[in-house]
Write a protein that holds these residues in place. Structure first.
Motif, PDB file in Angstrom:
ATOM      1  N   ALA A 193     -11.978 -32.905  -8.613  1.00  0.00           N
ATOM      2  CA  ALA A 193     -13.332 -32.404  -8.851  1.00  0.00           C
ATOM      3  C   ALA A 193     -14.390 -33.460  -8.562  1.00  0.00           C
ATOM      4  O   ALA A 193     -15.469 -33.151  -8.051  1.00  0.00           O
ATOM      5  CB  ALA A 193     -13.459 -31.915 -10.295  1.00  0.00           C
ATOM      6  N   ALA A 194     -14.092 -34.719  -8.885  1.00  0.00           N
ATOM      7  CA  ALA A 194     -15.069 -35.787  -8.670  1.00  0.00           C
ATOM      8  C   ALA A 194     -15.038 -36.332  -7.256  1.00  0.00           C
ATOM      9  O   ALA A 194     -16.058 -36.801  -6.745  1.00  0.00           O
ATOM     10  CB  ALA A 194     -14.814 -36.925  -9.661  1.00  0.00           C
ATOM     11  N   GLY A 195     -13.872 -36.285  -6.608  1.00  0.00           N
ATOM     12  CA  GLY A 195     -13.747 -36.906  -5.294  1.00  0.00           C
ATOM     13  C   GLY A 195     -13.853 -35.962  -4.119  1.00  0.00           C
ATOM     14  O   GLY A 195     -14.231 -36.367  -3.023  1.00  0.00           O
TER      15      GLY A 195
ATOM     16  N   ALA B  46     -13.113 -27.925 -10.576  1.00  0.00           N
ATOM     17  CA  ALA B  46     -12.512 -28.398 -11.819  1.00  0.00           C
ATOM     18  C   ALA B  46     -11.855 -27.254 -12.580  1.00  0.00           C
ATOM     19  O   ALA B  46     -10.729 -27.391 -13.085  1.00  0.00           O
ATOM     20  CB  ALA B  46     -13.575 -29.061 -12.689  1.00  0.00           C
ATOM     21  N   VAL B  47     -12.536 -26.116 -12.655  1.00  0.00           N
ATOM     22  CA  VAL B  47     -11.971 -24.964 -13.361  1.00  0.00           C
ATOM     23  C   VAL B  47     -10.762 -24.414 -12.611  1.00  0.00           C
ATOM     24  O   VAL B  47      -9.746 -24.048 -13.217  1.00  0.00           O
ATOM     25  CB  VAL B  47     -13.052 -23.878 -13.548  1.00  0.00           C
ATOM     26  N   ILE B  48     -10.846 -24.375 -11.287  1.00  0.00           N
ATOM     27  CA  ILE B  48      -9.710 -23.867 -10.502  1.00  0.00           C
ATOM     28  C   ILE B  48      -8.510 -24.788 -10.643  1.00  0.00           C
ATOM     29  O   ILE B  48      -7.355 -24.326 -10.688  1.00  0.00           O
ATOM     30  CB  ILE B  48     -10.123 -23.710  -9.024  1.00  0.00           C
ATOM     31  N   GLN B  49      -8.725 -26.094 -10.738  1.00  0.00           N
ATOM     32  CA  GLN B  49      -7.606 -27.008 -10.957  1.00  0.00           C
ATOM     33  C   GLN B  49      -6.922 -26.724 -12.291  1.00  0.00           C
ATOM     34  O   GLN B  49      -5.692 -26.776 -12.394  1.00  0.00           O
ATOM     35  CB  GLN B  49      -8.107 -28.455 -10.927  1.00  0.00           C
ATOM     36  N   ILE B  50      -7.708 -26.439 -13.311  1.00  0.00           N
ATOM     37  CA  ILE B  50      -7.118 -26.091 -14.605  1.00  0.00           C
ATOM     38  C   ILE B  50      -6.314 -24.805 -14.498  1.00  0.00           C
ATOM     39  O   ILE B  50      -5.195 -24.697 -15.021  1.00  0.00           O
ATOM     40  CB  ILE B  50      -8.214 -25.965 -15.675  1.00  0.00           C
TER      41      ILE B  50
ATOM     42  N   GLY C  47      -7.463 -16.200  -4.930  1.00  0.00           N
ATOM     43  CA  GLY C  47      -8.913 -16.152  -4.847  1.00  0.00           C
ATOM     44  C   GLY C  47      -9.590 -17.437  -5.253  1.00  0.00           C
ATOM     45  O   GLY C  47     -10.811 -17.546  -5.170  1.00  0.00           O
ATOM     46  N   GLY C  48      -8.825 -18.432  -5.690  1.00  0.00           N
ATOM     47  CA  GLY C  48      -9.408 -19.706  -6.070  1.00  0.00           C
ATOM     48  C   GLY C  48      -9.680 -20.604  -4.883  1.00  0.00           C
ATOM     49  O   GLY C  48     -10.730 -21.230  -4.787  1.00  0.00           O
TER      50      GLY C  48
ATOM     51  N   LEU D 155     -11.280 -13.756 -14.036  1.00  0.00           N
ATOM     52  CA  LEU D 155     -11.704 -13.827 -15.433  1.00  0.00           C
ATOM     53  C   LEU D 155     -12.261 -15.205 -15.781  1.00  0.00           C
ATOM     54  O   LEU D 155     -13.264 -15.319 -16.495  1.00  0.00           O
ATOM     55  CB  LEU D 155     -10.522 -13.497 -16.346  1.00  0.00           C
ATOM     56  N   SER D 156     -11.645 -16.268 -15.265  1.00  0.00           N
ATOM     57  CA  SER D 156     -12.086 -17.626 -15.579  1.00  0.00           C
ATOM     58  C   SER D 156     -13.507 -17.879 -15.084  1.00  0.00           C
ATOM     59  O   SER D 156     -14.354 -18.393 -15.824  1.00  0.00           O
ATOM     60  CB  SER D 156     -11.122 -18.648 -14.966  1.00  0.00           C
ATOM     61  N   ALA D 157     -13.770 -17.519 -13.833  1.00  0.00           N
ATOM     62  CA  ALA D 157     -15.110 -17.728 -13.284  1.00  0.00           C
ATOM     63  C   ALA D 157     -16.147 -16.873 -14.007  1.00  0.00           C
ATOM     64  O   ALA D 157     -17.261 -17.324 -14.285  1.00  0.00           O
ATOM     65  CB  ALA D 157     -15.115 -17.421 -11.790  1.00  0.00           C
TER      66      ALA D 157
END
Length: 372
Positions: A40-42, A178-182, A303-304, A330-332
């Motif tokens: 997410a940061a890089g 970041a959310v997709i990585q989780i 879809g991520g 649902l997460s997004a």
């Protein structure tokens, strides 16, 4: 009550077994900290700090102005380059963009001609090459129209388009990543933890001990589901609070408790899938090989990574049967758009139905493997 007590004690046994498995504990720590923060940061989606060189054969105020309009953070300051080194730097990949401004460029522009500016692009830098070329084209076009006195006339368009970015006004790609990585790590861990727990008991002979006790296959399976569900949900909550919101500074507008509840429903489906795969495998290495062709499509086609709408129609229908597709949606919706149950209930209902189906199939297969 006896059945609930059995499920509780078997689940506690699973947690105790996990506590003594240092490899899985380290993997859990890595998956919800480093594996979330670093991508997410890089990783930057778009043009950022792209390297530019400029071959200026005109040496006019106009050519110098074009060099000055390419600014950070999208572009590095253009580096002057002799014409003879143009092919060399492109072949070596030293610069992503090499711009060549020909001689007499300003004179031809003021004379009403249409001089050409050559933009050489290293297309192997896929993440920046194509969008960056479009950025440079639009920046140069706006600057040239202004310099030639046509900027005001060109701006008189019949329709004025106003673009507003909701939920992520600065279009920060790391927020969504970041959310997709989780989400991806939840999928991997849910399948791996339950599958390896079952195979570990079979290899160590613990499963044979359980069979001589007054336990049913349903109790054994529910114990594995709730214990692994508890571990992953807790890790997800800590990761969202410490890594995503704290270290990365991602503002999550939605309800954390609602998202964790949806995560538990998703884990019910994915852990059942892990148990089903474990019943097909005879050993842990075989389970790992069997899990790869299941996990990879769930990660890449949910879809991520790629929008579901851009996939072929038949593949969109196929992926509706995957719980990860509904969980990504649902997460997004929950975390970024603060969507409530009245908005996301179709995906939540589909996720619950898929979870019950997976659990039923896994239970039937688990009973059959115990009897054989």
């Amino acid at each position: 009550m006896h059945k609930l007590a059995h499920i509780l004690r078997l689940g506690l046994k699973e947690l105790t077994s996990l506590r003594h498995d240092s490899v899985l504990l380290l993997f859990l720590l890595y998956a919800f900290t480093v594996a979330i923060y670093m991508p997410a940061a890089g990783s930057v989606i778009g043009v950022h700090n792209a390297s530019v060189a400029m071959v200026d054969e005109d040496h006019s105020p106009m050519s110098r102005q074009l060099a000055q309009v390419l600014r950070p953070p999208e572009f590095q300051p253009p580096v002057p380059l002799p014409y003879g080194q143009l092919d060399e730097v492109l072949d070596s990949g030293r610069y992503t963009f090499v711009i060549n401004i020909p001689a007499n460029f300003q004179a031809d522009l003021l004379g009403g001609h249409q001089p050409a500016v050559q933009v050489n692009v290293d297309a192997t830098a896929m993440s920046q090459a194509f969008m960056g070329a479009g950025y440079i084209g639009r920046i140069f076009q706006r600057e040239l129209l202004t310099y030639s006195g046509q900027g005001d006339a060109a701006s008189q368009t019949p329709v004025l388009l106003t673009t507003r970015a909701l939920f992520n006004t600065n279009l920060e790609g790391g927020w969504f990543l970041a959310v997709i990585q989780i989400v991806n790590n939840i999928t991997i861990l849910a399948i791996i933890l339950t599958g390896t727990a079952l195979l570990r008991e079979r290899e160590h002979g613990t499963l044979d001990h359980l069979l001589v006790l007054p336990l049913t296959a349903l109790e054994i399976m529910l114990a594995k589901v709730w214990s692994n569900m508890l571990v992953v949900v807790l890790c997800t909550w800590v990761s969202l609070e410490v890594i995503v919101k704290g270290a990365l500074g991602v503002p999550l507008a939605g309800s954390m408790s609602f998202f964790l509840l949806v995560t538990a429903v998703y884990l019910f489906a994915s852990t059942a899938l892990g148990i089903f795969l474990a019943t097909l495998a005879r050993s842990t290495p075989q389970f790992g090989l069997l899990a790869i062709p299941v996990i990879i499509p769930m990660l890449l086609l949910s879809g991520g990574s790629t929008p579901l709408d851009s996939m072929p129609q038949w593949l969109q229908w196929v992926m509706q049967g995957s719980p990860s597709t509904h969980f990504v949606s649902l997460s997004a919706a929950i975390l970024f758009r603060d969507a409530g149950i009245g908005v996301v209930w179709p995906d939540l209902l589909a996720l619950s139905a898929i979870g019950l189906l997976f659990f039923t199939i896994a239970l039937m297969r688990f009973r059959k493997s115990l009897a054989s």
